[in-house]
Design an enzyme around this catalytic site. Structure first.
Site, PDB file in Angstrom:
ATOM      1  N   GLU A  65       0.839  -1.164   0.083  1.00  0.00           N
ATOM      2  CA  GLU A  65      -0.066  -0.051  -0.120  1.00  0.00           C
ATOM      3  C   GLU A  65       0.884   1.215   0.195  1.00  0.00           C
ATOM      4  OE1 GLU A  65      -0.041  -2.641   1.912  1.00  0.00           O
ATOM      5  OE2 GLU A  65      -2.267  -2.835   2.874  1.00  0.00           O
ATOM      6  N   CYS A  98      -1.756  -3.046   7.396  1.00  0.00           N
ATOM      7  CA  CYS A  98      -1.204  -2.814   8.705  1.00  0.00           C
ATOM      8  C   CYS A  98      -1.425  -1.283   9.203  1.00  0.00           C
ATOM      9  CB  CYS A  98       0.444  -3.172   8.597  1.00  0.00           C
ATOM     10  SG  CYS A  98       1.256  -1.789   7.769  1.00  0.00           S
ATOM     11  N   CYS A 101       0.338   1.470   7.359  1.00  0.00           N
ATOM     12  CA  CYS A 101      -0.206   1.936   5.986  1.00  0.00           C
ATOM     13  C   CYS A 101      -1.491   2.356   6.363  1.00  0.00           C
ATOM     14  CB  CYS A 101      -0.629   0.459   5.226  1.00  0.00           C
ATOM     15  SG  CYS A 101       1.066  -0.270   4.357  1.00  0.00           S
TER      16      CYS A 101
HETATM   17  N1  THU Z   1       2.314  -6.567   4.037  1.00  0.00           N
HETATM   18  C1  THU Z   1       1.950  -5.711   2.980  1.00  0.00           C
HETATM   19  O1  THU Z   1       2.556  -5.328   2.018  1.00  0.00           O
HETATM   20  N2  THU Z   1       0.610  -5.011   3.393  1.00  0.00           N
HETATM   21  C2  THU Z   1      -0.169  -5.133   4.314  1.00  0.00           C
HETATM   22  O2  THU Z   1      -1.019  -4.642   4.550  1.00  0.00           O
HETATM   23  C3  THU Z   1       0.307  -6.281   5.398  1.00  0.00           C
HETATM   24  C4  THU Z   1       1.971  -6.672   5.387  1.00  0.00           C
HETATM   25  C5  THU Z   1       3.658  -7.067   3.652  1.00  0.00           C
HETATM   26  C6  THU Z   1       5.004  -6.705   4.545  1.00  0.00           C
HETATM   27  C7  THU Z   1       5.651  -7.903   4.544  1.00  0.00           C
HETATM   28  O3  THU Z   1       6.494  -7.790   3.177  1.00  0.00           O
HETATM   29  C8  THU Z   1       4.908  -8.997   4.444  1.00  0.00           C
HETATM   30  O4  THU Z   1       3.605  -8.595   3.878  1.00  0.00           O
HETATM   31  C9  THU Z   1       4.588  -9.636   5.813  1.00  0.00           C
HETATM   32  O5  THU Z   1       4.620  -8.980   6.876  1.00  0.00           O
END
Ligand code: THU
Length: 159
Positions: A65, A98, A101
């Protein structure tokens, strides 16, 4: 690939964003988690995509994101209003952004931002940003829930 959207129905624009997020997911660099995520954000009429990117120093990881939103800044597109963002991953339920984000999404898109959560099974859930981050931190409380364009408009108006 989309099966359902319990919160509200999917528009053609939503489907385009999901497809762009799905394509971006293929570019994910996730050698550590092996968890690939794609995102696509609509700034004005433009769609900017992003994927998650991981490094040996784990804290340097960037989520899909934020990659999409930061790319829009770099491309000079972030002055256009951010109205929708889709995120997709291989999860049993539509994937949830998360906390980091969520803060960035709220600051850039405001409380009305349309957030399209999806997974590879075709499940889709659509929420508004206000549902994902109630009571968010803002430096200036007058900007609570407002996107940057609306914020500068209200500053100009002296509010
Ligand atoms: N991750 C994302 O890209 N977006 C999210 O909303 C949650 C987590 C990624 C970060 C990391 O590379 C992987 O997912 C595991 O946490």
């Amino acid at each position: 690939m989309v099966k359902e959207a319990p919160a509200t129905s999917l528009t053609a624009g939503d489907r385009r964003l999901i497809d762009a997020a799905l394509a971006a997911r293929e570019h994910a660099h996730a050698p550590w988690s092996r968890f690939k995520v794609g995102a696509a954000a609509r700034f004005g009429k433009r769609i900017v995509a992003g994927c998650n990117i991981e490094f040996d120093v784990y804290g340097l990881t960037n989520c899909a994101e934020r990659t999409a939103i930061f790319s829009a800044f770099a491309a000079g597109l972030a002055r256009q209003p951010l109205t929708a963002i889709a995120v997709i991953a291989d999860t049993p339920e539509p994937v949830c952004p998360c906390g980091a984000c969520r803060q960035v999404m709220l600051e850039c898109g405001g409380a009305d931002l349309r957030v399209i959560l999806a997974n590879l099974r075709g499940d889709v859930h659509i929420v508004q940003m206000r549902d994902l981050l109630p009571g968010a931190f803002r430096l200036d409380p007058r900007t609570q829930g407002k996107s940057p364009s609306r914020r500068s408009a209200s500053h100009k108006a002296g509010r």
